[in-house]
Motif scaffolding. Structure first.
Motif, short mmCIF file in Angstrom:
data_model
loop_
_atom_site.label_atom_id
_atom_site.label_comp_id
_atom_site.label_asym_id
_atom_site.label_seq_id
_atom_site.Cartn_x
_atom_site.Cartn_y
_atom_site.Cartn_z
N GLU A 109 11.59 8.60 3.74
CA GLU A 109 11.04 7.48 4.09
C GLU A 109 11.33 6.80 5.24
N ASP A 147 13.98 9.81 -4.28
CA ASP A 147 12.49 9.06 -3.90
C ASP A 147 12.57 8.31 -2.80
N LEU A 178 4.06 1.55 -7.07
CA LEU A 178 4.03 1.66 -7.72
C LEU A 178 4.65 1.82 -8.64
N LYS A 179 5.91 1.87 -8.35
CA LYS A 179 7.12 2.81 -9.22
C LYS A 179 7.72 1.08 -9.84
N ASN A 182 0.76 -1.70 0.43
CA ASN A 182 -0.24 -0.25 -0.17
C ASN A 182 0.68 1.50 0.00
N HIS A 183 1.71 1.31 -0.32
CA HIS A 183 3.17 2.53 -0.29
C HIS A 183 2.71 3.05 -1.18
N PRO A 184 2.99 4.38 -1.85
CA PRO A 184 2.83 4.90 -2.40
C PRO A 184 4.25 4.77 -3.08
#
Length: 295
Positions: A191, A187, A179-180, A174-176
């Motif tokens: 974090e 990035d 999707l990478k 569920n971490h953004p």
């Protein structure tokens, strides 16, 4: 003093007869008599009382016999022990293993060696590369499986290269970032990092890469256990960087592993090391030899 002279003396004392003792020892009687005479001269005391009817041990002879038997038994034990060591029936190998090493990769080597030499004791210590290097230096470890990312003084160490393994980022599904398709270190500025401890060379490499991107990582946890690191990521407490071989074996549906851009890859380079200019025990030497073949 020749150990054989003590054996000759013990045999004569057993039979109290030079002829019988010489026959058992498969030497001539004159040679046996000369050997006992030389022993008496060396010790400075008579060992036998010789009369026309019989031989007897003197008091000094009795004292020498007790100790001679201990020496002979000890020598036999020593030669038996050495034979076991030379034939690899016994022995001990102290091995340092970095937790970053692929367990499957290493277990084959250990399995093959134990099958060939079941009585050799393997003492495995799972610690970081820096600690392994220190153990090789001070002699508390015989062999180490380490990350080559740590600077090695090759003039003091022998080394065999094993493999390269790129690091991957693991995040909760569920971490953004999940999707990478690939990751840039920039990035990761905000974090929360879950890192290997400072005793691991990867700690320094990751810090170095982050600082090149003008930030210092927000470290919320340092660990020596990859399973614990994976569990923390699984609960979405932070991100972690682990070798690809380890990432591919993560079976959690809640974790996504993402590669870094080629230009920013950090490779975990694994190697086996042992100290130069040091006596290598037989068991350790055979383990190194088998490692070169297997790895």
């Amino acid at each position: 003093m020749d150990i054989r002279h003590l054996e000759y003396f013990s045999e004569v004392a057993k039979h109290l007869n030079f002829t019988k003792a010489a026959a058992v020892l498969h030497i001539s009687q004159p040679s046996l008599s000369k050997a006992i005479k030389n022993l008496e001269e060396e010790l400075g005391v008579p060992l036998f009382y010789r009369s026309s009817k019989q031989m007897e041990l003197t008091d000094a002879g009795k004292a020498v016999l007790v100790n001679a038997r201990k020496v002979i038994d000890g020598f036999k034990n020593l030669t038996s022990e050495l034979t076991d060591v030379i034939e690899l029936k016994k022995g001990e190998i102290r091995i340092g293993i970095s937790p970053t090493i692929d367990a499957t990769f290493f277990s084959k080597l250990i399995g093959d060696f134990k099958e060939a030499y079941p009585l050799v004791k393997l003492i495995l210590t799972e610690v970081g590369t820096k600690t392994i290097k220190q153990g090789i230096d001070d002699g508390s470890l015989d062999v180490g499986f380490i990350s080559k990312n740590f600077p090695i003084q090759k003039e003091f160490l022998n080394m065999i290269d094993l493999y390269k393994d790129p690091l991957m980022l693991i995040v909760h599904k569920n971490h953004p970032l999940a999707l990478k398709e690939e990751i840039d270190f920039s990035d990761l500025k905000t974090e929360p990092f879950i890192l290997y401890q400072k005793t691991f060379s990867l700690f320094d490499r990751i810090i170095e890469r982050c600082t090149k991107k003008d930030f210092y990582p927000n470290i919320i946890c340092e660990s020596s256990q990859k399973d614990f690191m994976i569990e923390l990521v699984e609960t979405n407490l932070g991100i972690a960087l682990l070798p690809k071989r380890i990432c591919k074996k993560i079976h959690s549906k809640d974790i996504i592993a993402i590669p870094f851009k080629k230009s920013q890859e950090i490779n975990l380079e694994l190697a086996m090391i042992w100290k130069k200019d040091k006596y290598i025990p037989f068991a350790v030497s055979e383990f190194i030899s088998m490692s070169e073949k297997v790895l």
